[in-house]
Every structure is written in structure tokens, then in C-alpha cells.
Write a protein that holds these residues in place. Sequence first.
Motif, PDB file in Angstrom:
ATOM      1  N   ASN A  30      42.268 -15.773  -7.419  1.00 62.11           N
ATOM      2  CA  ASN A  30      43.768 -15.053  -7.912  1.00 62.11           C
ATOM      3  C   ASN A  30      43.190 -13.640  -7.358  1.00 62.11           C
ATOM      4  O   ASN A  30      42.442 -13.184  -6.729  1.00 62.11           O
ATOM      5  CB  ASN A  30      43.842 -15.167  -9.284  1.00 62.11           C
ATOM      6  N   ASP A  31      44.196 -12.656  -7.493  1.00 63.71           N
ATOM      7  CA  ASP A  31      44.336 -11.469  -6.701  1.00 63.71           C
ATOM      8  C   ASP A  31      43.309 -10.552  -7.653  1.00 63.71           C
ATOM      9  O   ASP A  31      42.992  -9.444  -7.091  1.00 63.71           O
ATOM     10  CB  ASP A  31      45.627 -10.828  -6.999  1.00 63.71           C
ATOM     11  N   ARG A  74      38.058  -7.346  -0.223  1.00 66.03           N
ATOM     12  CA  ARG A  74      39.221  -8.144  -0.878  1.00 66.03           C
ATOM     13  C   ARG A  74      40.452  -7.145  -1.089  1.00 66.03           C
ATOM     14  O   ARG A  74      41.365  -7.479  -1.045  1.00 66.03           O
ATOM     15  CB  ARG A  74      38.496  -8.636  -2.224  1.00 66.03           C
ATOM     16  N   LEU A  78      44.224  -7.944   0.208  1.00 59.58           N
ATOM     17  CA  LEU A  78      45.231  -7.940  -0.618  1.00 59.58           C
ATOM     18  C   LEU A  78      46.264  -7.189  -0.199  1.00 59.58           C
ATOM     19  O   LEU A  78      47.616  -7.464  -0.320  1.00 59.58           O
ATOM     20  CB  LEU A  78      44.846  -7.753  -1.947  1.00 59.58           C
ATOM     21  N   PRO A  81      47.876  -9.557   3.219  1.00 61.36           N
ATOM     22  CA  PRO A  81      47.390 -11.047   3.251  1.00 61.36           C
ATOM     23  C   PRO A  81      47.936 -11.750   4.415  1.00 61.36           C
ATOM     24  O   PRO A  81      49.287 -11.800   4.484  1.00 61.36           O
ATOM     25  CB  PRO A  81      48.164 -11.331   1.787  1.00 61.36           C
ATOM     26  N   PRO A 110      46.736 -16.942   2.362  1.00 63.15           N
ATOM     27  CA  PRO A 110      47.471 -16.370   1.239  1.00 63.15           C
ATOM     28  C   PRO A 110      48.338 -17.456   0.903  1.00 63.15           C
ATOM     29  O   PRO A 110      48.899 -18.176   1.655  1.00 63.15           O
ATOM     30  CB  PRO A 110      48.192 -15.054   1.551  1.00 63.15           C
ATOM     31  N   LEU A 117      50.572 -14.314  -6.117  1.00 61.37           N
ATOM     32  CA  LEU A 117      49.602 -14.384  -5.058  1.00 61.37           C
ATOM     33  C   LEU A 117      48.237 -15.062  -5.160  1.00 61.37           C
ATOM     34  O   LEU A 117      47.448 -14.448  -6.175  1.00 61.37           O
ATOM     35  CB  LEU A 117      49.457 -13.111  -4.327  1.00 61.37           C
ATOM     36  N   TYR A 118      47.933 -15.944  -4.590  1.00 58.47           N
ATOM     37  CA  TYR A 118      46.362 -16.749  -4.822  1.00 58.47           C
ATOM     38  C   TYR A 118      45.868 -16.518  -3.170  1.00 58.47           C
ATOM     39  O   TYR A 118      46.630 -16.358  -2.207  1.00 58.47           O
ATOM     40  CB  TYR A 118      46.424 -17.899  -5.056  1.00 58.47           C
TER      41      TYR A 118
END
Length: 504
Positions: A30-31, A74, A78, A81, A110, A117-118
Motif C-alpha cells: 500500500n501507499d 518510495r 508515489l 507512479p 501502480p 493506490l497500491y
Amino acid sequence: MAITIMADSFTGLSFEVLFNAMSEAMLLVNDTGHVVLANPVAQNLLGYAESELINMTVEQLMPIRYREHHLNYRQTYLNDPRQRAMGKGRNLVLLNRAGQELAVDISLSPIKINHQLYVLATLNSTNQLHQVEDALEASEERLQLAKQAANLGIFDFDFEHNTIHWDNRMQQIWENSDSSDGTITYEKFTHAIHPKDLAIYQTTFDKATDPSGDGEFHTEFRVIHPDGTICWVAMAGQVHFEEGHPSRLLGMARDITPRKTLEEELKIQRAETETLFKQQVAIHTASAIAHELNQPLTAISAYSEVALHVVENDQINNPEIKRALKGCVEQAQRAGQSLHELVDFLQKGEISTEKINLNKIVMDALRIARSDGYSEFHVQVHLEPHLPTVLANRLHIQKSLVNLLRNAVEAMRTANIAPSAITITVKTLQEKNMAMVTVQDNGPGVEQAIIQQIFEPFFTTKPTGIGMGLSISRTLIEANGGQLWLDPDTKEGAKFHFTLPFAS
């Protein structure tokens, strides 16, 4: 935790089911960087159970020296993505449950699930990649060995450039040494095809390249080598299409000249044996007719001579009666002589004999019988090694064997015997200086009441038979100095034997 993806292309399907079915190691993150799902391949790669991986941060799966860097990476990902590989092709490192470092390639994709959003992380172990590469190399080696064993040539026709890429074996089949770079134009390729086979080849090619078809390409044709020799080729392939047009034809070819040569030999042998059979039918028919007519003709001649003698002795002065009786005598004798002349004509010529390998004749007869549609039986062949040659006419013995095989198959077929079987045995009769062949089936056998008639001309138990096969076979064997008989004491099926004298 079951998550259902909302993308239109997967509506109604469980994302978790699809995720777990993937053949590559995957983590769904997950985000906040926590693992939400881990498929079985990822669990096996990292050594964790799914319950242990869930809610771990991805940084926990990395050596301490990489964790801070990955936190920054990361956050950057994000903000933008998109599908990409981490490290731009460099190998990354993860820790398995035992604390061992694993070199991996990681690609990120993504994905939105329920509007959240994952990140889908796909992990490919470098070690596993090496294993796959090794397996692929081994597979290619096996393919190469299989190609060599099957004597296959491989080709790839590029429609756009009108060229064919072919391997060494294909060049050998074509006997073409001009394409040192492994390519040849399509025109030169087809120029070697025999002119009489071009139409067949082109029809098959047009059908395979039709976008409305399945693209399968199968054909056989002759190739003319530069020295003029002929080679038969079997070719198979698959046409690939792009935007409704053929783009490539991938296929293989094999030299089938030995098979075609054997087929031609069988065709010639079949024609020879059928000609022999027709001749023997004519001879036996004429002989039977002559035998049946000879007695009444002889009687007519004798009675006419007696009547003529009475007329002459009683001095009956009737020229018409005398002339008629003389005519009866002359015509009866003439008819009898004509029949004898016909039989002599059909039987004229000496039998041509040679030293033949009886074991080979047995195998040839089997091939002929099978190619004639008599193939639905299991065969056991017991040949005698180093068997001396026999002195006989090859066609006569071959035809007799084919007749016995056909009779056996037809008997078992009519009786619905399954599985049907025929045993052929060849052995030496030392005391007679002869070879003996035995043909036995597991059919219904021969009734005792008809054993004495089975070799008579025109005697048959088949609805469509003419009753000449066994009679002709016996005549042919006897003409070669042997004997053919039915074993009356066989407990199962029918057993026929015939003998032939050795050449020396």
C-alpha cells in the motif's frame, strides 16, 4: 483479506485469486509501504508465511544499509507512479527469513483497487534467472539433439523481405551451398521444387497464407538437386499474421526419400502380385472349364463315332447323316483340342527361380498386406537366423504368403476377434533339406467338414469370395517344389504350413 479489483477488465473476478495464480513472485504494497498481499511464489522465495509478511514494511525486507535510501525512493515513486524497474537494471538485494541476502530484479506497477493506490512489486531472483537460463540452454540442446535424431531442417520465411532463413540441415536437403549467411530468396528456394509438384506446393501455400484459415502448412513434394537427383521432402509449418496479412512462416522439413522409395517398391510389388494372381485365376478357371467340358466332349465324340460306324456298316446310304455325324466327331475333337491349347498357352513358360532370403520375403509380404488395408492385427514373427536361401520364384512365394495373411485377417474380422493376432514362424526341416513357414491366426478356425474342400477351385466360405486364393497358393508352392497344407489338429484358429527346398 479479500480485495476485489474495480478495473473494468477484471470486473467480477477476485484479484486475490488472480494474484495467487501468478507464476512470478509478487508483493502488493500500500501507499504506506506495508505488504498487503504476498503470493505463494513470493512466500517461497523469501521464506515467510503469508501471515508473517502481511503488514511488514518493504524496508524490513531489505538490508539495513539500503532502508533509508528506499524510504526516499518510495516517496519519490508515489509522487510519480508508473510502471518501471527499480535500480534501472541494477541487481537489488532482499533478505529472506533466515537473514540471507538475495540478489533480485524488481519491477513496479501502480494499481488502483477500490480507488486506493497500491504498488505491485514483481521479484525475479537473479539466481532463479540463471537457473532458467541454464534450463533454457539445456532445452535448446535437447531440441538440437532431437532435430539431429529426426534429421529435421528448420526454416523461417520472412514475407516482408521475401527471404528464407534456414539452418544447415535445410541447406543439405536442398543441396545448396550458396547461402553462406543462412538466407536464400524465396524465388531460389522454390526454383528447386520439381515442376510437376509446383502446383500442389502453391495450392497448399496459398491456403496456409489465407488470413481466414488456420495458417497450417503441410505438404510433400520433390526437390531437384543441382546434379539432377531427386529428393522427396515433407514440410510442415505455421503461418503467423499481422493485421490480416501473413508475416512469417516458421516450419521444418525432412528428407522422406527412403519412405517414398519403399512406397514405390511396394506399389510395384503389389502390381506384380496382382498380375500374377489374375494370370493364375485365368489358368485355374480355364483348367476347371476344360476339365468339366472335356468329359462331355469326349462322350459326344465317342457316341458320334459309334453312330457313324453303324451307319457305314449297315450301308445306310444317307450322305446327310454321314456328313452330320462326321461333323460331330470333328467338332467335338476340335473343341477339346482348343481347350487343351488354351490351357497350354496360359501355362506356357518355365518358372523363373532364384536363391531368395525367405526371412525377407516374409517381411515384404507383411508390408504388402498392411499397405493393402489388412493391418488390424498384432503380429509375432519368429525368423530363423542364418537361414539358408531357398530356390523359388520370389513373386510366387510372396503372393502365397499375402493370400494366407489376407485370409487370416478376413476370418478374424468376420468373427469380430479382438485382439486379432497372427504368428509367422520360419524354421528348418533338416531331414527334408527344406524350410517350413507356418502362418497361424487366433480366429474361428476351419470346420472339419470343409477341410477336405478348402483347396478346391471355386470353393469359398466368403460371401464375396471366388474361391481361388488357396487353390492358387497351393499350385504356386507346388510349382516351386514345396507343399502347402492346413494343419487339421490346431486347437485355436487356423494354421497353414508350406515348405520350400533349400538352394543347396
